[in-house]
Every structure is written in C-alpha cells, then in structure tokens.
Scaffold this motif. Structure first.
Motif, mmCIF file in Angstrom:
data_model
loop_
_atom_site.group_PDB
_atom_site.id
_atom_site.type_symbol
_atom_site.label_atom_id
_atom_site.label_comp_id
_atom_site.label_asym_id
_atom_site.label_seq_id
_atom_site.Cartn_x
_atom_site.Cartn_y
_atom_site.Cartn_z
ATOM 1 N N ARG A 1 -4.973 1.842 -0.231
ATOM 2 C CA ARG A 1 -4.936 0.387 -0.152
ATOM 3 C C ARG A 1 -4.768 -0.218 -1.540
ATOM 4 N NH1 ARG A 1 -9.069 -3.796 2.919
ATOM 5 N NH2 ARG A 1 -8.333 -5.691 1.885
ATOM 6 N N MET B 1 -8.236 4.935 1.759
ATOM 7 C CA MET B 1 -8.798 4.493 3.023
ATOM 8 C C MET B 1 -9.445 5.668 3.740
ATOM 9 S SD MET B 1 -8.303 1.340 2.842
ATOM 10 C CE MET B 1 -8.886 0.837 4.462
ATOM 11 N N ASP C 1 0.841 -1.185 0.000
ATOM 12 C CA ASP C 1 0.000 0.000 0.000
ATOM 13 C C ASP C 1 0.887 1.249 0.000
ATOM 14 O OD1 ASP C 1 -2.339 -1.850 0.556
ATOM 15 O OD2 ASP C 1 -1.194 -2.120 2.410
#
Length: 645
Positions: A473, A483, A444
C-alpha cells in the motif's frame, strides 16, 4: 561527460558506484536476513547474504537464512493473520475460469523451458465494454512431436454477470503452440483489438475479424520469428500513427539437445541451486536476440532491430519489454527486463533510433551494482509528480528493486528506503503492476510470486514452490506498507504465479487481478476492498494520426489538490497485457478540477467529464463522445454488494 565502458555508456558516478559495489561483494561483507514474520518495516540497511556460486544458474545476492513465520512455515506460504482488511477474493471457480488448466512440460521441471510459464491479457475483443480474458497455455514434449493434442489457450468471454465462458476454439485463438506471452493492441487501426502471442516456436498475430473470430496473419505480417520469444510490447516509436512491435528473445533452445548438466555444448559445469541439482540456465546457455518490427501500415512489418539500435547483440535473456515514455518528451522509450543479465533502457532519439542509456540511467543494475534476474516490469507514478517510476520482480534470494524516476531518465533504486526490499527476498516474483486498489489516488504495487524449482519444497530454505502474492500500500508517496495476508482471502492463498494482468473486470471501478498459474487453473482476484472512495475511467480513441487504441497516450487528472498520471500501454507485467482504459481513484472527491490528455501525435487536449464513478469514451479532438459505457448502469456500488456471495 559519459564514458564508454564495455560497449555501454557510463557516467563517472555510475562507474564509481558499480565498482564500489563489486569490491563490497568481493570482500564478502555480509549479513543474514532477519528471521521474523513481520517483514514490512522500513530497514535503511540492506540485508545481506552469504555469496553463492555462479554455478547456480541465476543472478542472486547470495544465500539467505530461512525466513519462517510464528508457526515455523516459510514466509512465502505463511505469515497469515486472523483478521484485517479484506482486499481480494479468488473467485476463479465461481467465475468459470477454474475449468481451464495451464500445462507445461513435466512436473519435475528438469529443463528451463518447463518453468517460466505464460502470460495473460485483458481484452474487450467484441467491443461490448466488458473486459474479456486471454490466457496463454504452455505445451508438452509429446505435443511438440504430434503424439498428443496440444494444450489450448483460453479466451474467456465476459458474460456481464460475474461469469466467463471459454470461446477460444470458436474464436480461433487456441494457439496450440508452446505459449509464452501476450500483447494486446489494435495494430491496423480498425477499432478492434488484436492479439500477439509469443511462443517457443513461431509466434502468432491474431487479427480481429469483428465478428467474434480471429485470423492468424503472423506469416503474412512477417512477425513469426522462431525459437524462444518472451514478453512483447506494442508502441508507435516513430510517431507515424501505426503501432510497432518489439519482441524480446530469451534462450536459444534446442528441444532435441536439451541442456543437461555435462551434456555436449553445455557450458555449465554445475546446474545446482544451494548445492541441490536443478534445471540448467539461463546462465551458461546461449541467449536469443531481440527484435523491433516497424509497422508498414499495410498489414506487414519490417525488422529494423539493428538499424534502430535495439537488437541486443549481447543476446541477453530478455523476459519482458515495455514501450513507455520515461523522460516526458512525448516519445516512447523502451524497457527490457533481462534475466540474470543487465536490464536495457533505450531512449527514443526521435529519428527512428534509440540510445542505450541502460547504465547511465541507473536501470541496468540494482543499487548494489549487480544485475538481477529480472522477470516482470511495472510502471507508475507512485509519488504523483508526473514522473513514471519502475518496479522489477526478481529471483528469490534477492529483493525486487523499485527505481525512482529523478527526471530526465535518471533512476535511483529506493527499495530499502521505501521499506519494501527485505520482504521480497524469499519470494520469486513474476507478474507485477502499479494499481490503486482502494481508489485513494495513490498507486500501490502488486506482485505475483512462484518458484521455478520444485525442489525448494524438500529443503529448508525458507521458500516454497507455490507462494502467496504481495500487495504494497502506497502511503502518499512516502513509503509502502505490506498489506497483511488475511486468512480466507486471496492474499493468503498460494499460487505458482507467472503472468498477471490488471483491470476492472466488473465495471465497478475496482481494479482486479488475473494470475496465470504454472500447471494449474488461473486465479481471478476480485477486488472487494471496503473503501468508499470515488473513481473515474476513460476509454481513449485516437484519430489514426495517434494510434486508434491510444497506446502511448498520457493522461493527467487533478482532483483534491493531487495531480495523477495514467498511461495507455501494451505489454509489461510478466509477458502480459493490462486493461488499456485509464483509471483514476479520486478518494472522497466528486469534483475533477482538470484533465489533460497528451496524445501520441503531439496534440494536447483538455476535457471535462460530466460525472464520476463511471467510464466515459473520449475521442481525440472531440472530447467525451457517445459510447458503449452509456448503456451500462454506472452508479457507485458499495463494497458490501460487490463482495462475492
């Protein structure tokens, strides 16, 4: 065949792309960024902006409309949600870090030297198997002239119980200069990590004395330089087993004659951003060249910058550099993120010299054919195909480019197809890195943000001085998802972020983040992700033919049909240094099918680990060996027990 243009090598395709982009921008074909709070959806059409005068001092795409959330707050300090996955908690207060404060210049940030901030390094300085934290401090004008005591850097010793103690004074590493960056490495192969600190003024090289103290040997070593150095990197570029040092230069700055608008010698006619007076630079200011120091193996270094072809005769505004093998030939190449000027990518030719492939590689500019105000560098194999990709952070009113590695050191800016371009436009990014925050086996991206102009808080530009971080992500290499900033978590807190370092501070298999804030306490983002995935980590030790701290080593791990790559590096992010242990998320797999280590000296070794969910010490030619991690309790700890109470 490559063609030469203005001192750089271009391919015909790259020249055509760049020229088209210039024409495109000159015609003023522009769009306005969407004014929405949901900013994570892929957009195949780049958002565009009204062109901005070059007098703004920074390279940006233009002027964008404010992006506000549902409560009319700038998205950089808003867009919060009531519920969602809780990933990070800022535990700086509980951990004992908040007692320390970064100090730099004046609150008004009238001059550029006050605004860039400083880095952070993760280092196990006492070899006890627990990461400690070195945080660089800035300074003030009164401290430079001896009127006041200079601000001290911090060395936070890990107490193994979730708390840290500042031992910088006892260890002799307070720096007491105008600090910029830090790069961690064992430069003399004695098995103990050392600290290189870049400054405005002379740099320091702190040699580890093996007893909890350090000695500054920079003068003897010949690596002090002077003026304004930035984010350095260590790497064995010539394969002799000794780590060499690259130090980018930023602006050639004169405190006695600061760059005021209209001052003598100041080439800037205007020091403004969106029509508001701000500090001058970097555009219009004299740049500082870069330096490569060859390690002589006797505690001294030789400046070989010009001979090696990496001296930066253009005097671009270098902010962060990183030695890393981008074309998989076993030799360390060199990336330099330059502010408001084209980035550098130097390919290691294997004869002590580098070839400037900045333009031919596609890394010099973004997909629009523009140079960016590049601050930080993150590298990682986000597709799990064995190729290292590059992520750069940039100034606000521009997007952060993600450069996909297409092989043979060819890169393509895929930020828009991957769905992570528009969301970054209002933010001003600094420290960044690839990390597998949930141990699912896919890397990520994290970004620390914060503006440089305090004036943004008094104007309706859709941005703020303190900004929340961003976490993307990885959806199995196909796209990235933003996120959510869940209220009460670290992703919903604002920081004037600068340097950021990534590592497992609690030896529980979770990657945490330390952010150095401008004029504030550091943030310690403890990873409390509620996943139940497995992991494994390794501390690598070279023989001396490979650097003893294994910097430059590449490790491939195969589990569950996925082959991941990790590299041992020194430097990167923004003027920072990460955990040098390699870490692999294994998802639900408890069986590792294969591990292959490519050592810097050319040796390739396969190793077998007897378990997962713990760290191992692996020595070149010997495989797993007894180490400090055997003394630790290395069992899987569920997230509910990892959360800070």
């Amino acid at each position: 065949m490559p063609k030469n243009f203005s001192g750089f090598s271009f391919s015909r395709a790259r020249v055509f792309t760049c020229l088209c982009a210039v024409v495109f921008l000159a015609q003023g074909s522009v769009l306005i960024a969407q004014n929405t709070a949901g900013m994570g959806a892929p957009d195949p059409t780049p958002a565009k902006a009204e062109p901005q005068s070059a007098g703004g001092g920074v390279a940006t795409a233009g002027t964008y409309a404010p992006v506000l959330d549902a409560e009319k707050r700038p998205i950089t300090a808003g867009g919060y949600v009531d519920s969602g996955p809780v990933i990070f908690k800022n535990i700086a207060v509980q951990a004992g870090l908040a007692q320390w404060k970064h100090v730099i210049g004046t609150p008004q940030k009238r001059y550029i030297i006050e605004a860039n901030g400083s880095g952070v390094g993760l280092i196990d300085y006492d070899n006890d198997g627990w990461l400690d934290i070195y945080i660089v401090n800035g300074s003030t004008y009164d401290a430079l002239t001896g009127k006041t005591t200079p601000p001290h850097a911090a060395l936070f010793h890990n107490n193994h119980d979730g708390t840290f103690t500042d031992v910088a004074a006892k260890a002799g590493v307070t720096n007491d200069r105008w600090g910029i960056g830090v790069a961690i490495a064992d430069f003399d192969n004695d098995g103990w990590p050392d600290i290189y600190v870049t400054n405005f003024g002379k740099n320091r090289l702190y040699h580890n004395n093996h007893d909890g103290t350090f000695t500054d040997v920079a003068e003897k070593a010949g690596v002090t330089l002077g003026n304004w150095s930035s984010g350095a990197t260590w790497g064995d570029y010539d394969g002799d087993g000794q780590l060499d040092l690259f130090v980018p230069g930023y602006v050639h700055y004169d405190v006695a004659h600061p760059p005021d608008p209209g001052s003598a010698g100041n080439a800037l006619q205007s020091c403004a951003f969106r029509g508001v007076d701000v500090m001058c630079g970097p555009r219009g200011l004299q740049g500082e060249s870069d330096h490569l120091f060859h390690n002589n193996g006797n505690g001294t270094f030789t400046d070989v910058s010009a001979k090696a072809g990496v001296s930066d005769p253009n005097a671009y505004y270098g902010l962060t550099a990183l030695f890393v093998d981008v074309n998989n030939d076993g030799k360390l190449d060199l990336l330099v993120a330059d502010d408001s000027t084209p980035n550098y990518l130097y390919i290691n030719k294997g004869d002590g010299t580098f070839e400037d492939d900045s333009y031919t590689s596609g890394y010099a500019l973004n997909e629009m054919g523009r140079e960016t105000a590049s601050m930080g560098i993150g590298v990682g194999d986000y597709r799990n195909n064995g190729l290292l990709d590059i992520y750069n952070t940039t100034f606000s009113d521009d997007y952060n480019p993600l450069y996909r590695n297409d092989g043979d050191a060819n890169f393509t800016d895929v930020s828009y197809p991957m769905g992570i371009a528009d969301v970054t436009i209002p933010f001003l990014g600094w420290g960044t890195g690839f990390l597998d925050f949930n141990n699912d086996g896919w890397k990520d991206i994290f970004v620390a943000n914060g503006h440089v102009y305090p004036q943004v808080d008094q104007n309706n530009w859709g941005t703020t001085f303190a900004q929340r971080p961003l976490l993307f992500r990885n959806e199995m290499g196909m796209k990235f998802t933003v996120m959510p900033a869940v209220k009460g978590t670290a992703l919903a807190e604002t920081y004037v972020g600068r340097g950021a370092a990534f590592g497992d501070l609690f030896n529980n298999g979770k990657i945490d983040v330390v952010i150095n804030q401008l004029d504030g306490p550091p943030a310690l983002l403890r990873n409390v992700s509620d996943d139940h995935n497995h992991w494994v980590g390794m501390q690598l030790i070279g023989t001396g033919k490979s650097p003893r701290d294994a910097v430059g080593t590449t490790v491939y791990l195969t589990a569950g049909g996925i082959r991941q790559r990790e590299d041992v590096l020194s430097g990167g992010s923004f003027a920072s240094s990460n955990d040098q242990r390699v870490h692999f998320g294994l998802a639900q797999n408890t069986k590792i099918d294969a591990i292959e280590i490519h050592w810097p000296d050319g040796q390739k070794e396969t190793v077998t680990l007897p378990a997962t969910d713990r760290y191992f010490t692996v020595e070149e030619g010997k495989g797993v060996v007894p180490g400090v991690y055997d003394k630790h309790s290395q069992k899987t700890v569920h997230r509910k027990t990892r959360a800070t109470k």
